[in-house]
Design an enzyme around this catalytic site. Structure first.
Site, PDB file in Angstrom:
ATOM      1  N   ARG A  90      32.905  66.019  54.577  1.00 18.81           N
ATOM      2  CA  ARG A  90      33.261  64.445  54.624  1.00 18.81           C
ATOM      3  C   ARG A  90      32.933  63.619  53.401  1.00 18.81           C
ATOM      4  O   ARG A  90      33.621  62.756  52.972  1.00 18.81           O
ATOM      5  CB  ARG A  90      32.639  63.860  55.983  1.00 18.81           C
ATOM      6  CG  ARG A  90      32.820  62.485  56.329  1.00 18.81           C
ATOM      7  CD  ARG A  90      34.201  62.108  55.956  1.00 18.81           C
ATOM      8  NE  ARG A  90      35.316  62.828  56.800  1.00 18.81           N
ATOM      9  CZ  ARG A  90      36.483  62.952  56.403  1.00 18.81           C
ATOM     10  NH1 ARG A  90      37.076  62.228  55.420  1.00 18.81           N
ATOM     11  NH2 ARG A  90      37.546  63.710  56.975  1.00 18.81           N
ATOM     12  N   LYS A 108      34.025  43.229  41.305  1.00 21.26           N
ATOM     13  CA  LYS A 108      34.160  43.182  43.003  1.00 21.26           C
ATOM     14  C   LYS A 108      34.362  44.642  43.346  1.00 21.26           C
ATOM     15  O   LYS A 108      35.568  45.041  43.850  1.00 21.26           O
ATOM     16  CB  LYS A 108      35.446  42.353  43.237  1.00 21.26           C
ATOM     17  CG  LYS A 108      35.457  41.054  42.918  1.00 21.26           C
ATOM     18  CD  LYS A 108      36.606  40.112  43.429  1.00 21.26           C
ATOM     19  CE  LYS A 108      36.513  38.565  42.888  1.00 21.26           C
ATOM     20  NZ  LYS A 108      37.678  37.837  42.860  1.00 21.26           N
ATOM     21  N   LYS A 156      30.650  30.840  34.124  1.00 18.01           N
ATOM     22  CA  LYS A 156      31.634  30.847  35.139  1.00 18.01           C
ATOM     23  C   LYS A 156      31.775  29.244  35.597  1.00 18.01           C
ATOM     24  O   LYS A 156      30.856  28.431  35.193  1.00 18.01           O
ATOM     25  CB  LYS A 156      31.802  31.628  36.314  1.00 18.01           C
ATOM     26  CG  LYS A 156      31.895  33.095  35.816  1.00 18.01           C
ATOM     27  CD  LYS A 156      31.590  34.153  37.045  1.00 18.01           C
ATOM     28  CE  LYS A 156      32.626  34.112  38.045  1.00 18.01           C
ATOM     29  NZ  LYS A 156      34.062  34.516  37.738  1.00 18.01           N
ATOM     30  N   GLU A 216      34.920  30.995  31.463  1.00 15.50           N
ATOM     31  CA  GLU A 216      36.230  30.755  32.586  1.00 15.50           C
ATOM     32  C   GLU A 216      36.690  29.304  32.527  1.00 15.50           C
ATOM     33  O   GLU A 216      35.909  28.395  32.608  1.00 15.50           O
ATOM     34  CB  GLU A 216      35.462  31.053  33.926  1.00 15.50           C
ATOM     35  CG  GLU A 216      36.810  30.899  34.993  1.00 15.50           C
ATOM     36  CD  GLU A 216      36.030  31.217  36.143  1.00 15.50           C
ATOM     37  OE1 GLU A 216      35.981  32.331  36.923  1.00 15.50           O
ATOM     38  OE2 GLU A 216      35.669  30.277  37.015  1.00 15.50           O
ATOM     39  N   ASP A 237      41.863  31.272  34.515  1.00 17.71           N
ATOM     40  CA  ASP A 237      41.514  31.361  35.914  1.00 17.71           C
ATOM     41  C   ASP A 237      42.586  30.563  36.850  1.00 17.71           C
ATOM     42  O   ASP A 237      42.652  29.481  36.862  1.00 17.71           O
ATOM     43  CB  ASP A 237      40.234  31.297  36.276  1.00 17.71           C
ATOM     44  CG  ASP A 237      39.787  31.612  37.564  1.00 17.71           C
ATOM     45  OD1 ASP A 237      40.067  32.844  38.033  1.00 17.71           O
ATOM     46  OD2 ASP A 237      39.345  30.898  38.422  1.00 17.71           O
TER      47      ASP A 237
END
Length: 278
Positions: free
Chosen positions: A98, A133, A165, A195, A216
């Site tokens: 598995r 992510k 950011k 960003e 962005d």
């Protein structure tokens, strides 16, 4: 692939799945029962991790297991194609099954989705990259799968590079202030990326002389205008609202890099099974 790191991860995965032992297999088979099995593709996809990951799962479970005929990463499978053959103690083959399948299915899914994006921008100089992510604990494997699919990697972690950011800018007060503070702390060898979500912010980045400007969630029309403003003075990265329907138009704006979180957070797993050999 760093095998020491990989094997440590695999031991944790096996410990989670096997627990105190495989109650079913250990009740049916003895330690002297041996057999062979094949990992088989049920569909067409880009293979990632047959030889580099799945085979290692079986070897970590029991070093005496023989893993052969593994398909190379980046290969396009076809239905019923054999991806890996393993032979050894039946109990250990079943204990590793598995974890090996879960990883191979997940990584091949990422490689397959990445390849679809890469194909969409073929003929351009745009690079398709991932983001942070990723699934906690699986980042090194998921980013490996992106490369197997023809993509490239963005930062592996927060220590890998500077990316100022929106929340950094909001908390600091301005792009200029954030850039000045960063440059006062980092080595001169590190590039600075910022960003932006407006042309005014793009202009502010240019006055600061940043190395990479991220556009962005901009429309293709605004990206085209931004690329013309930048005019080669910085690398240009596009991010946000990127999917298989929009990536071609984004590439057409002249950006250098397109980063896509969906490569790792939304890739569907591929259909792979383990068939016993008789």
């Amino acid at each position: 692939m760093d095998k020491n790191l990989l094997h440590g991860m695999i031991r944790e995965f096996l410990r989670e799945d096997v627990g105190r032992g495989d109650l079913t297999s250990e009740s049916i088979f003895s330690e002297f029962d041996h057999g062979s099995a094949r990992l088989v593709a049920r569909d067409s996809f880009i293979v990632a991790g047959a030889t580099t990951v799945a085979a290692e799962v079986f070897k970590v479970q029991n070093p005496s297991i023989l893993a052969i005929d593994a398909v190379a990463d980046g290969t396009r499978s076809r239905p019923m194609m054999e991806l890996l053959t393993v032979s050894g103690p039946v109990i250990d083959l079943l204990k590793a099954e598995r974890v090996a399948l879960n990883l191979l299915q997940r990584l091949s899914g990422i490689a397959t989705l990445t390849a679809r994006f890469v194909d969409k921008v073929k003929g351009t100089s745009v690079r398709i990259t991932d983001t942070r992510k990723t699934t906690p604990g699986l980042r090194v494997l998921e980013k490996y799968a992106v490369r197997a699919g023809g993509g490239a990697n963005h930062r592996f972690n927060l220590a890998d590079g500077v990316l100022i950011k929106d929340n950094h800018i909001a908390a600091c007060g301005s792009i200029r202030e954030a850039v000045d503070r960063v440059r006062g702390k980092i080595p001169h060898t590190i590039r600075v990326e910022v960003e932006t979500d407006s042309l005014d912010q793009v202009e502010e980045c240019l006055t600061c002389g940043v190395d990479i400007i991220m556009l962005d969630n901009m429309s293709p029309d605004m990206m085209t205008r931004a690329v013309k403003m930048i005019n080669g003075r910085a690398l240009v990265e596009a991010s946000g609202n990127v999917n298989l329907e929009t990536v071609e138009s984004i590439a057409g704006t002249g950006v250098d890099i397109i980063s896509i979180g969906a490569l790792t957070h939304s890739a569907p797993a591929c259909d792979i099974g383990m068939d016993w050999s008789f």
